[in-house]
Motif scaffolding. Structure first.
Motif, PDB file in Angstrom:
ATOM      1  N   VAL A  13       0.819  -1.217   0.000  1.00  0.00           N
ATOM      2  CA  VAL A  13       0.000   0.000   0.000  1.00  0.00           C
ATOM      3  C   VAL A  13       0.852   1.267   0.000  1.00  0.00           C
ATOM      4  O   VAL A  13       0.465   2.278  -0.602  1.00  0.00           O
ATOM      5  N   LEU A  16       2.056   1.696  -3.522  1.00  0.00           N
ATOM      6  CA  LEU A  16       0.976   2.265  -4.321  1.00  0.00           C
ATOM      7  C   LEU A  16       0.868   3.778  -4.100  1.00  0.00           C
ATOM      8  O   LEU A  16       0.720   4.537  -5.052  1.00  0.00           O
ATOM      9  N   TYR A  76      -7.370   4.719  -5.258  1.00  0.00           N
ATOM     10  CA  TYR A  76      -6.908   3.329  -5.204  1.00  0.00           C
ATOM     11  C   TYR A  76      -7.170   2.615  -6.531  1.00  0.00           C
ATOM     12  O   TYR A  76      -6.310   1.892  -7.027  1.00  0.00           O
ATOM     13  N   THR A 102      -4.133   1.605  -9.012  1.00  0.00           N
ATOM     14  CA  THR A 102      -3.900   0.168  -9.161  1.00  0.00           C
ATOM     15  C   THR A 102      -3.949  -0.247 -10.624  1.00  0.00           C
ATOM     16  O   THR A 102      -3.100  -1.015 -11.093  1.00  0.00           O
ATOM     17  N   THR A 157       1.654  -3.733  -7.312  1.00  0.00           N
ATOM     18  CA  THR A 157       0.812  -3.090  -6.301  1.00  0.00           C
ATOM     19  C   THR A 157      -0.326  -4.042  -5.960  1.00  0.00           C
ATOM     20  O   THR A 157      -0.563  -5.010  -6.692  1.00  0.00           O
ATOM     21  N   VAL A 208      -7.317  -2.801   0.505  1.00  0.00           N
ATOM     22  CA  VAL A 208      -8.374  -1.789   0.439  1.00  0.00           C
ATOM     23  C   VAL A 208      -8.692  -1.282   1.845  1.00  0.00           C
ATOM     24  O   VAL A 208      -8.831  -0.073   2.063  1.00  0.00           O
ATOM     25  N   TRP A 219      -5.830   0.957   3.003  1.00  0.00           N
ATOM     26  CA  TRP A 219      -5.872   2.188   2.215  1.00  0.00           C
ATOM     27  C   TRP A 219      -6.960   3.124   2.747  1.00  0.00           C
ATOM     28  O   TRP A 219      -6.732   4.310   2.964  1.00  0.00           O
TER      29      TRP A 219
END
Length: 140
Positions: A32, A35, A100, A104, A111, A120, A123
């Motif tokens: 994360v 990302l 996100y 992604t 990622t 998720v 995030w």
């Protein structure tokens, strides 16, 4: 003065989010933080292997923009009610959290997938924390 308040709010919340996701990735190995810091899909920027401090700078640029927008809305709309301030911070952080999906889908680096519920969750939790810090970092 509004710009400085926006930079402060964006810095405080951006650093909090970054450190939270770095800690999550360090403990869980769910990417994360990777990302969050990823710019490999951005034309010109993505072709360069940036050092970590530049990735942080790019992340803070976005956060400064959000911080400035938050301060601008609160200041120009004369929002004094705590719940309205919290709602404004939540909307802005929520919009950032929705990144996100495109981040992604566009990422070249490894990622988390869209179906990784743990990623998720982390995030979204990070962006709730972002909203909280954004809200409390602004004092009129």
């Amino acid at each position: 003065m509004m710009v400085l308040k926006g930079i402060w709010a964006g810095t405080a919340s951006g650093i909090t989010l970054g450190l939270f996701l770095l800690a999550v990735e360090s403990v869980t190995k769910i990417k994360v933080y990777t990302l969050l810091m990823n710019v490999d899909f951005v034309p010109w920027l993505g072709s360069i292997n940036w050092p970590w401090f530049m990735e942080w700078f790019f992340h803070l640029l976005i956060s400064w923009g959000i911080g400035f927008l938050f301060v601008y809305v609160i200041t120009t709309r004369h929002i004094d009610v705590r719940s309205s301030k919290w709602l404004t911070a939540s909307i802005l952080a929520g919009l950032a959290a929705f990144s996100y999906v495109p981040l992604t889908l566009l990422a070249s680096k490894e990622t988390p997938s869209l179906s990784n519920l743990s990623a998720v969750f982390y995030w979204l939790a990070g962006h709730v924390l972002y909203a909280l810090v954004l809200n409390i970092s602004f004092k009129k």
